[in-house]
Design an enzyme around this catalytic site. Structure first.
Site, mmCIF file in Angstrom:
data_model
loop_
_atom_site.group_PDB
_atom_site.id
_atom_site.type_symbol
_atom_site.label_atom_id
_atom_site.label_comp_id
_atom_site.label_asym_id
_atom_site.label_seq_id
_atom_site.Cartn_x
_atom_site.Cartn_y
_atom_site.Cartn_z
ATOM 1 N N GLU A 193 -1.315 -10.670 -8.127
ATOM 2 C CA GLU A 193 -2.640 -10.227 -8.606
ATOM 3 C C GLU A 193 -2.597 -8.767 -9.060
ATOM 4 O O GLU A 193 -3.109 -8.415 -10.117
ATOM 5 C CB GLU A 193 -3.690 -10.325 -7.483
ATOM 6 C CG GLU A 193 -4.371 -11.652 -7.370
ATOM 7 C CD GLU A 193 -3.794 -12.473 -6.231
ATOM 8 O OE1 GLU A 193 -2.921 -11.957 -5.502
ATOM 9 O OE2 GLU A 193 -4.208 -13.635 -6.088
ATOM 10 N N ASP B 147 0.852 -1.197 0.000
ATOM 11 C CA ASP B 147 0.000 0.000 0.000
ATOM 12 C C ASP B 147 0.889 1.249 0.000
ATOM 13 O O ASP B 147 1.804 1.354 0.817
ATOM 14 C CB ASP B 147 -0.901 -0.006 1.240
ATOM 15 C CG ASP B 147 -1.848 -1.213 1.235
ATOM 16 O OD1 ASP B 147 -2.340 -1.563 0.156
ATOM 17 O OD2 ASP B 147 -2.066 -1.809 2.311
HETATM 18 N N1 SAM Z 1 1.043 -8.552 -2.637
HETATM 19 C C1 SAM Z 1 -0.281 -8.651 -3.239
HETATM 20 C C2 SAM Z 1 -0.203 -8.358 -4.712
HETATM 21 O O1 SAM Z 1 0.831 -7.851 -5.171
HETATM 22 O O2 SAM Z 1 -1.173 -8.660 -5.430
HETATM 23 C C3 SAM Z 1 -1.292 -7.732 -2.529
HETATM 24 C C4 SAM Z 1 -1.056 -6.267 -2.652
HETATM 25 S S1 SAM Z 1 -2.236 -5.296 -1.726
HETATM 26 C C5 SAM Z 1 -2.121 -3.735 -2.436
HETATM 27 C C6 SAM Z 1 -1.399 -5.062 -0.178
HETATM 28 C C7 SAM Z 1 -1.680 -6.170 0.839
HETATM 29 O O3 SAM Z 1 -0.853 -5.944 1.971
HETATM 30 C C8 SAM Z 1 -3.107 -6.199 1.329
HETATM 31 O O4 SAM Z 1 -3.618 -7.513 1.247
HETATM 32 C C9 SAM Z 1 -3.005 -5.725 2.780
HETATM 33 O O5 SAM Z 1 -4.007 -6.274 3.618
HETATM 34 C C10 SAM Z 1 -1.617 -6.193 3.142
HETATM 35 N N2 SAM Z 1 -1.014 -5.409 4.247
HETATM 36 C C11 SAM Z 1 -0.971 -4.071 4.344
HETATM 37 N N3 SAM Z 1 -0.359 -3.695 5.481
HETATM 38 C C12 SAM Z 1 0.003 -4.841 6.117
HETATM 39 C C13 SAM Z 1 0.648 -5.125 7.344
HETATM 40 N N4 SAM Z 1 1.027 -4.137 8.169
HETATM 41 N N5 SAM Z 1 0.845 -6.410 7.685
HETATM 42 C C14 SAM Z 1 0.437 -7.419 6.882
HETATM 43 N N6 SAM Z 1 -0.185 -7.207 5.692
HETATM 44 C C15 SAM Z 1 -0.403 -5.946 5.318
#
Ligand code: SAM
Length: 213
Positions: A192, A118
């Site tokens: 994804e 993010d």
């Molecule tokens: N890595 C995947 C992709 O490239 O398709 C998902 C990307 S998505 C934008 C970011 C993911 O990071 C989300 O599923 C979110 O819930 C997770 N996330 C964000 N902050 C996090 C944290 N502090 N600890 C664990 N997961 C986290």
């Protein structure tokens, strides 16, 4: 990521504890025992729906993969993907990245992947970016000496920020691509988000940075 409530998620996860590990802090220092081998451990922080790690686990059976995901309702989709793939070298943890040092012993991990983290574009949210210095110091602790962070994103601002953050932390940049899909890089496994953004014609940025401890 949009998080939809999935009432069935908890039950499904409870049925698949061989993949979605309950009480992960109990395995601190013992992850290789759980996998039943001495293979390297690579983790993805913010693993989302699990496409990247399922693909990596299939392609690299000699590596143990662990996905870290904050939301149960997202991780449950990753659990389904792992089941479909049949991969036995992949576990998923429903934990916050901020708690990583409660889960892993110092030096227990061999590589960290960050994919499409993010971006938190507002300056006041800088501390939440997974490439902010406090996160880098967490990764440094749990990584082996000279361990690496492999990072992909479509977000130019986050990429520029992260390269600066790695550099200010004293890390060595060993790979940088400003257009991964046109770079001839081999063995890329798409996430994804990567699939979604590259289908829209967006460039994908990628870096590898090594701790010099
Ligand atoms: N890595 C995947 C992709 O490239 O398709 C998902 C990307 S998505 C934008 C970011 C993911 O990071 C989300 O599923 C979110 O819930 C997770 N996330 C964000 N902050 C996090 C944290 N502090 N600890 C664990 N997961 C986290």
């Amino acid at each position: 990521m949009r998080v939809r409530n999935k009432p069935w998620a908890s039950e499904f996860i409870a049925e698949n504890r061989h993949i979605a590990v309950a009480q992960p802090s109990e395995y601190k220092g013992k992850w290789r025992e759980l996998f039943g081998n001495n293979h390297p451990i690579h983790i993805e922080v913010g693993t989302g729906k699990g496409q990247f790690l399922s693909g990596m686990a299939k392609a690299n059976p000699g590596i143990n993969y662990i996905g870290i995901e904050l939301f149960e309702s997202v991780m449950v989709v990753a659990v389904q993907k792992v089941l479909e793939s049949g991969a036995e070298n992949l576990k998923l943890l429903n934990v916050d990245a901020a708690d990583l040092t409660e889960i892993f012993e110092d030096g227990e991990v061999n590589r960290v992947y960050l994919n499409f983290s993010d971006p938190w574009p507002k300056k006041r949210h800088e501390k939440r970016r997974l490439t902010f210095k406090t996160y880098l110091s967490l990764y440094e602790r749990l990584l082996e000496k000279g361990g690496e962070i492999h990072f992909k994103t479509d977000n130019q601002g986050l990429f520029e920020y992260s390269l600066r953050s790695f550099s200010e932390y004293g890390m060595l940049l060993t790979f940088v691509s400003l257009d991964l899909h046109q770079s001839g890089f081999e063995g890329n496994v798409m996430t994804e988000y990567e699939e979604k953004f590259s289908n829209k014609g967006q460039r994908i940025y990628r870096s590898e940075a090594r701790f010099q401890n």
